[in-house]
Design a protein around this motif. Structure first.
Motif, short mmCIF file in Angstrom:
data_model
loop_
_atom_site.label_atom_id
_atom_site.label_comp_id
_atom_site.label_asym_id
_atom_site.label_seq_id
_atom_site.Cartn_x
_atom_site.Cartn_y
_atom_site.Cartn_z
N ASP A 191 -33.60 6.62 -25.63
CA ASP A 191 -34.05 4.88 -26.21
C ASP A 191 -35.14 5.10 -27.83
O ASP A 191 -36.31 4.82 -27.00
CB ASP A 191 -34.24 3.71 -25.85
N HIS A 192 -34.84 4.88 -28.87
CA HIS A 192 -35.56 5.33 -29.65
C HIS A 192 -36.37 4.02 -29.89
O HIS A 192 -37.39 3.16 -30.58
CB HIS A 192 -34.97 5.17 -31.35
N HIS A 193 -36.06 2.52 -29.12
CA HIS A 193 -36.60 1.19 -28.99
C HIS A 193 -37.93 1.15 -28.17
O HIS A 193 -38.85 0.07 -27.95
CB HIS A 193 -35.34 0.16 -28.81
N ASP A 237 -29.82 5.15 -25.48
CA ASP A 237 -29.88 3.51 -25.94
C ASP A 237 -29.63 2.49 -25.89
O ASP A 237 -29.08 1.81 -26.55
CB ASP A 237 -29.65 4.73 -28.04
N VAL A 238 -29.69 2.35 -24.99
CA VAL A 238 -28.92 1.53 -24.14
C VAL A 238 -30.39 0.34 -23.22
O VAL A 238 -30.00 -1.16 -22.84
CB VAL A 238 -27.84 1.45 -23.20
N LEU A 239 -30.75 0.71 -22.31
CA LEU A 239 -31.93 0.16 -21.29
C LEU A 239 -32.68 -0.70 -22.08
O LEU A 239 -33.01 -1.63 -21.26
CB LEU A 239 -32.44 1.17 -21.27
N HIS A 240 -32.63 -1.03 -23.64
CA HIS A 240 -33.29 -1.44 -24.24
C HIS A 240 -33.55 -2.71 -24.35
O HIS A 240 -33.18 -4.47 -24.00
CB HIS A 240 -34.01 -1.27 -25.09
N GLU A 241 -31.84 -2.92 -23.69
CA GLU A 241 -30.54 -4.31 -23.71
C GLU A 241 -30.85 -4.65 -22.30
O GLU A 241 -29.98 -5.61 -22.03
CB GLU A 241 -29.79 -4.03 -24.64
N VAL A 242 -30.53 -4.00 -21.40
CA VAL A 242 -29.86 -4.35 -20.23
C VAL A 242 -30.79 -5.94 -19.65
O VAL A 242 -32.44 -5.38 -19.63
CB VAL A 242 -29.94 -2.70 -19.36
N ASP A 243 -30.49 -6.59 -18.92
CA ASP A 243 -31.89 -7.55 -18.28
C ASP A 243 -32.47 -7.46 -17.23
O ASP A 243 -33.80 -7.67 -16.60
CB ASP A 243 -30.53 -8.90 -17.52
N ASP A 244 -31.96 -6.99 -16.58
CA ASP A 244 -32.26 -5.61 -15.32
C ASP A 244 -32.42 -4.50 -14.77
O ASP A 244 -31.24 -4.09 -14.01
CB ASP A 244 -31.31 -6.70 -13.73
N PRO A 245 -33.33 -3.62 -15.90
CA PRO A 245 -32.88 -2.02 -15.93
C PRO A 245 -33.21 -2.11 -14.26
O PRO A 245 -32.22 -0.74 -13.89
CB PRO A 245 -34.15 -2.16 -16.55
N ASP A 246 -34.05 -2.00 -13.31
CA ASP A 246 -33.98 -2.14 -12.28
C ASP A 246 -32.73 -1.54 -11.02
O ASP A 246 -32.46 -0.45 -10.93
CB ASP A 246 -34.65 -2.17 -11.43
N ASP A 261 -20.84 8.17 -18.71
CA ASP A 261 -21.53 7.86 -19.88
C ASP A 261 -22.20 6.12 -20.16
O ASP A 261 -20.98 4.91 -20.44
CB ASP A 261 -20.52 7.99 -20.97
N PHE A 262 -23.20 5.33 -19.59
CA PHE A 262 -23.45 4.51 -19.26
C PHE A 262 -23.74 3.21 -21.02
O PHE A 262 -25.04 4.21 -21.04
CB PHE A 262 -24.78 4.15 -18.22
N GLY A 263 -23.04 2.37 -20.50
CA GLY A 263 -23.41 1.81 -22.41
C GLY A 263 -22.82 2.60 -23.88
O GLY A 263 -23.52 2.98 -23.95
N CYS A 264 -21.08 2.59 -23.49
CA CYS A 264 -20.82 4.03 -24.13
C CYS A 264 -20.29 3.80 -25.68
O CYS A 264 -20.51 4.37 -26.15
CB CYS A 264 -19.89 5.00 -23.34
N GLY A 265 -21.16 2.26 -25.59
CA GLY A 265 -20.80 1.84 -27.24
C GLY A 265 -19.03 2.73 -27.80
O GLY A 265 -18.42 2.32 -26.78
#
Length: 176
Positions: A142-144, A113-122, A43-47
């Motif tokens: 990711d609803h963003h 719901d975390v990829l939009h917050e990541v600096d370097d998604p690649d 769970d990547f970016g598990c909050g």
């Protein structure tokens, strides 16, 4: 004072996610996506851990959930919730990108719901590709991001193929 602001932000985020989970239960989303007993999960970016705990119940004692987050309060919350529920199949990872997991060791990755917050998604997607088994599933929501942006971001580098739309999520498989 910054720590107080971070704690307040975390509490507000946790409340918002709790409300989301009431209306759209993580357990239902994960079951419909194909998570099953015995799976190894990240769970990547598990909050605060709602998907991690739901996954732990589904995979059972023969499975394992790795809950990763950059925020120390998230990792602490998952540990407390895991201890309170007596779950033995969850471990936590405090990191921004590197999982520390071995190549092709994970059956199911939750990227909710975390990829939009990541600096370097690649960089993140490359790491997830590395650890995902060839037949593994990437559960993405990711609803963003628009559906077009989701499909572009996850497939443009050739790491993942679109599989199908799940219940309030998109499912991808690993490109070989």
């Amino acid at each position: 004072m910054p720590e107080v602001k971070a704690n307040s932000h975390f509490r507000l985020m946790s409340l918002t996610l709790w409300l989301r989970d009431v209306f759209f239960p993580p357990m239902k989303k994960l079951q419909k996506a194909g998570l099953k007993p015995g799976d190894q999960v990240l769970d990547f970016g598990c909050g605060p851990g709602s998907f991690s705990l739901a996954a732990a119940h589904i995979v059972g004692q023969t499975g394992k959930v790795h809950a990763l987050d950059i925020h120390p309060l998230s990792v602490q919350r998952v540990k407390r919730r895991t201890d309170k529920k007596g779950l033995q199949n969850i471990d936590t990872i405090s990191s921004d990108r590197a999982t520390g997991l071995t190549d092709q060791s994970v059956d199911f990755v939750i990227l909710n719901d975390v990829l939009h917050e990541v600096d370097d998604p690649d960089v993140v997607l490359t790491e997830l590709h590395r650890i995902l088994k060839p037949e593994g599933i990437l559960f993405f929501s990711d609803h963003h991001l628009s559906e077009k942006d989701i499909l572009t971001k996850l497939t443009q580098k050739g790491l993942f193929r679109y599989s199908r739309k799940g219940y309030r999520a998109h499912l991808f498989s690993k490109s070989l």
